[in-house]
Design an enzyme around this catalytic site. Structure first.
Site, PDB file in Angstrom:
ATOM      1  NE  ARG A  16      -2.048  -2.244   3.269  1.00  0.00           N
ATOM      2  CZ  ARG A  16      -2.489  -2.679   4.453  1.00  0.00           C
ATOM      3  NH1 ARG A  16      -3.660  -2.263   4.925  1.00  0.00           N
ATOM      4  NH2 ARG A  16      -1.765  -3.501   5.182  1.00  0.00           N
ATOM      5  N   GLY A 102       6.820  -3.829  12.661  1.00  0.00           N
ATOM      6  CA  GLY A 102       7.833  -2.840  12.272  1.00  0.00           C
ATOM      7  C   GLY A 102       7.249  -1.582  11.655  1.00  0.00           C
ATOM      8  N   GLY A 140      -7.491  -4.555  13.102  1.00  0.00           N
ATOM      9  CA  GLY A 140      -8.219  -5.678  13.679  1.00  0.00           C
ATOM     10  C   GLY A 140      -9.060  -5.172  14.845  1.00  0.00           C
ATOM     11  CG  ASN A 170      -4.250  -6.338  17.374  1.00  0.00           C
ATOM     12  OD1 ASN A 170      -3.456  -6.085  18.274  1.00  0.00           O
ATOM     13  ND2 ASN A 170      -3.984  -7.200  16.387  1.00  0.00           N
ATOM     14  CG  ASN A 228      -1.109  -0.442   7.071  1.00  0.00           C
ATOM     15  OD1 ASN A 228      -0.101  -1.044   7.429  1.00  0.00           O
ATOM     16  ND2 ASN A 228      -2.257  -0.555   7.689  1.00  0.00           N
ATOM     17  CE1 TYR A 366      33.628  25.811  -3.516  1.00  0.00           C
ATOM     18  CE2 TYR A 366      35.499  26.127  -4.980  1.00  0.00           C
ATOM     19  CZ  TYR A 366      34.689  25.291  -4.230  1.00  0.00           C
ATOM     20  OH  TYR A 366      34.942  23.948  -4.187  1.00  0.00           O
ATOM     21  NE  ARG A 440      44.789  44.487  -9.142  1.00  0.00           N
ATOM     22  CZ  ARG A 440      45.278  45.646  -8.677  1.00  0.00           C
ATOM     23  NH1 ARG A 440      45.878  46.503  -9.502  1.00  0.00           N
ATOM     24  NH2 ARG A 440      45.217  45.920  -7.400  1.00  0.00           N
TER      25      ARG A 440
HETATM   26  C1  UD1 Z   1      -2.062  -6.004  11.653  1.00  0.00           C
HETATM   27  C2  UD1 Z   1      -2.981  -6.881  12.503  1.00  0.00           C
HETATM   28  C3  UD1 Z   1      -4.191  -6.053  12.931  1.00  0.00           C
HETATM   29  C4  UD1 Z   1      -3.732  -4.820  13.676  1.00  0.00           C
HETATM   30  C5  UD1 Z   1      -2.705  -4.020  12.852  1.00  0.00           C
HETATM   31  C6  UD1 Z   1      -2.084  -2.928  13.726  1.00  0.00           C
HETATM   32  C7  UD1 Z   1      -2.807  -9.208  11.767  1.00  0.00           C
HETATM   33  C8  UD1 Z   1      -3.366 -10.270  10.932  1.00  0.00           C
HETATM   34  N1  UD1 Z   1      -3.410  -8.026  11.742  1.00  0.00           N
HETATM   35  O1  UD1 Z   1      -2.779  -5.655  10.483  1.00  0.00           O
HETATM   36  O2  UD1 Z   1      -5.050  -6.831  13.775  1.00  0.00           O
HETATM   37  O3  UD1 Z   1      -4.854  -3.992  13.961  1.00  0.00           O
HETATM   38  O4  UD1 Z   1      -1.639  -4.871  12.406  1.00  0.00           O
HETATM   39  O5  UD1 Z   1      -1.214  -2.101  13.014  1.00  0.00           O
HETATM   40  O6  UD1 Z   1      -1.864  -9.451  12.478  1.00  0.00           O
HETATM   41  N2  UD1 Z   1       4.403  -9.016   8.291  1.00  0.00           N
HETATM   42  C9  UD1 Z   1       5.365  -9.990   8.157  1.00  0.00           C
HETATM   43  N3  UD1 Z   1       5.064 -11.134   7.484  1.00  0.00           N
HETATM   44  C10 UD1 Z   1       3.850 -11.346   6.957  1.00  0.00           C
HETATM   45  C11 UD1 Z   1       2.861 -10.349   7.107  1.00  0.00           C
HETATM   46  C12 UD1 Z   1       3.157  -9.207   7.789  1.00  0.00           C
HETATM   47  O7  UD1 Z   1       6.492  -9.831   8.632  1.00  0.00           O
HETATM   48  O8  UD1 Z   1       3.652 -12.434   6.367  1.00  0.00           O
HETATM   49  C13 UD1 Z   1       4.744  -7.791   9.023  1.00  0.00           C
HETATM   50  C14 UD1 Z   1       4.683  -6.555   8.155  1.00  0.00           C
HETATM   51  O9  UD1 Z   1       5.960  -6.241   7.611  1.00  0.00           O
HETATM   52  C15 UD1 Z   1       4.241  -5.472   9.123  1.00  0.00           C
HETATM   53  C16 UD1 Z   1       3.481  -6.249  10.195  1.00  0.00           C
HETATM   54  O10 UD1 Z   1       3.813  -7.601  10.048  1.00  0.00           O
HETATM   55  O11 UD1 Z   1       5.334  -4.817   9.723  1.00  0.00           O
HETATM   56  C17 UD1 Z   1       1.979  -6.065  10.096  1.00  0.00           C
HETATM   57  O12 UD1 Z   1       1.539  -6.466   8.809  1.00  0.00           O
HETATM   58  P1  UD1 Z   1       0.451  -5.642   8.043  1.00  0.00           P
HETATM   59  O13 UD1 Z   1       0.213  -6.318   6.742  1.00  0.00           O
HETATM   60  O14 UD1 Z   1       0.774  -4.227   8.039  1.00  0.00           O
HETATM   61  O15 UD1 Z   1      -0.826  -5.923   8.985  1.00  0.00           O
HETATM   62  P2  UD1 Z   1      -2.109  -5.005   9.158  1.00  0.00           P
HETATM   63  O16 UD1 Z   1      -3.035  -5.250   8.020  1.00  0.00           O
HETATM   64  O17 UD1 Z   1      -1.726  -3.625   9.429  1.00  0.00           O
HETATM   65 CA    CA Z   2       0.104  -2.491   9.452  1.00  0.00          CA
END
Ligand code: UD1
Ligand code: CA
Length: 462
Positions: A16, A102, A140, A170, A228, A366, A440
């Protein structure tokens, strides 16, 4: 106190963001988001920190170095799957594991610490850090039963209409009993709207097993903001900026217009320094006390000592010693070292040059690849001609010397102490002590030139 572990999820691509840069590497106030999270986690001093990497793994590793262990998630199958990749290092450990993501750069160590403590006090199997969001879209949602106990977390895309109305979210930070976490992760399924293995599914599984699940609702929603897309990125930047500026103001810095002052997170500023509107200070810059940083200045990775005045100027990788000043509209480029009480005036560029104490470079000059001694006067429009088209050359200027306006110093030149250059000279040879160099053409006056012109008698020439 039980052992404490932290897992940071940072393997996602961040679709995104629509960016070539992986999401967790996008900076907020000059520091990558994942670095912000790790910096705060470090302050809690957990027994182990492990970061899950995948997209941009090498770049994340390069940035964070050995501050954390790593687990590789080569396919991004969801947050639950991501956590499972740390099983090798963590699976058999007793203790509490906090999972953070992260892409939440605003969390503070204090919040992580409180969550650990609360979880431990409650003796829960899992504790979710929740917050109330006016606009919960994308997060979430925390579904509670009739008694107010947490039942499960439902993702935006899986939420029913009524669940979508829930405003408790969450934050993405959850504490688990470590062993129970890994036991359950193996049974998480991906039969949901996104076809992913969700970490939050562990919550409902623990509930079904009759385990205690708690929630800790934080007062300050802004801290938990997940980034995001770029809209959220700019909001996070704003919140971080406010936090940074307020901290500096509490520490005794005057910031005239905090809404238009941009200071990176690791910048240090001494008290009684005044920052005027529309200033940007980047990177590892250190600014002393009682300085004035005037409007429109940009300062990066530089050291500005006490009592320095910077007026509408750009400074990069440079040092300004006590009591010196620069500007308006000058540019100190990498390796410029400006001595004590030096005056650099307007429209000057200084690069890879050392300017000795009390020397003045007042206007339109300069100075590149040169060492200037103390108490020198550099006239207006002096150019250190440092480049012959192939190589850069260095010049040295002795103490108490005087460089007349509009002179060119064609490097390499050695100018001794107490020597002079006459205005308008192009200097190509060394100058001995106490000498004056004139390079000069001498002026000649053509006497009575006017009367020799053919038109000199016409009225147009009066
Ligand atoms: C996630 C939570 C959501 C919460 C939100 C808070 C889940 C399923 N959902 O959603 O409940 O409200 O964060 O910000 O946990 N990542 C990985 N590997 C993966 C997928 C994700 O390392 O396979 C890491 C991403 O790099 C990111 C973090 O996990 O840093 C969260 O992933 P993201 O896709 O942003 O989750 P959200 O849709 O924001
Ligand atoms: Ca996220």
């Amino acid at each position: 106190m039980s052992n404490r572990y932290v897992i940071i999820l940072a393997a996602g691509k961040g679709t995104r963001m629509k960016s070539r840069l992986y999401k967790v590497l996008h900076p907020v106030a000059g520091k990558a988001m994942v670095d912000h999270v790790l910096t705060q986690v470090e302050k809690v001093q957990p027994d182990m920190i492990e970061t899950v990497i995948g997209n941009g793994a090498d770049k994340v590793k390069e940035l964070l170095g050995d501050r954390t262990k790593y687990a590789l998630q080569s396919e991004q199958l969801g947050t639950g799957h991501a956590v499972l990749q740390t099983e090798k290092d963590l699976g058999d450990k007793d203790g509490i594991t906090l999972v953070a993501t992260g892409d939440t750069p605003l969390f503070t160590a204090a919040t992580f610490e409180k969550l650990f403590d609360f979880h431990e006090k409650e003796g829960a199997a899992a504790t979710i850090l929740t917050a109330h969001a006016d606009d919960p879209f994308g997060y979430g949602r925390i579904v509670r039963d009739g008694n107010g106990n947490v039942e499960k977390i439902v993702e935006q895309k899986d939420a029913s209409r009524s669940e979508q109305e829930i405003q408790e979210i969450n934050t993405g930070v959850i504490c688990f009993d470590n062993k129970l976490l890994f036991e359950n992760l193996h049974n998480v399924k991906n039969d949901n709207a996104q076809g992913e293995y969700y970490l939050p599914d562990v919550i409902s599984m623990l509930k079904e097993q009759g385990k205690k699940v708690s929630a800790y609702e934080m007062a300050d929603l802004s801290e938990s903001m997940g980034v995001n897309d770029r809209v959220a990125l700019s909001k996070a930047e704003k919140i971080m900026q406010t936090r940074i500026n307020e901290q500096h103001m509490r520490d005794g810095v005057t910031i005239v217009d905090p809404d238009n002052t941009y200071i990176d997170v690791d910048v240090e500023i001494g008290n009684d320094t005044v920052i005027e509107p529309n200033v940007k200070i980047f990177g590892s810059t250190k600014i002393g006390s009682e300085c004035i940083i005037g409007s429109g200045s940009r300062i990066s990775d530089s050291e500005i000592q006490d009592n320095v005045e910077v007026i509408s100027s750009t400074i990069e990788n440079a040092i300004m010693h006590k009591g010196s000043n620069v500007g308006p509209n000058s540019h100190l480029r990498p390796n410029a070292e400006i001595g004590r009480d030096v005056h650099i005036g307007n429209f000057c560029e200084i690069k890879n040059a050392k300017i000795g104490d009390r020397t003045k470079v007042g206007h339109l000059s300069y100075v590149g690849d040169a060492t200037l001694g103390t108490d020198i006067n550099v006239g207006c429009g002096v150019v250190f001609v440092n480049y012959d088209g192939v190589k850069k050359w260095h010049s040295n200027i002795g103490d108490h010397s005087f460089i007349g306006s509009n002179s060119n110093i064609v490097a390499p030149v050695e100018m001794s102490d107490h020597s002079f250059i006459a205005a308008g000279s192009t200097i190509t040879n060394d100058i001995p002590k106490h000498a004056m160099a004139i390079a000069r053409q001498r002026q000649t006056n053509k006497e009575d030139f006017w009367n020799r012109l053919p038109l000199s008698n016409s009225e147009d020439w009066e």
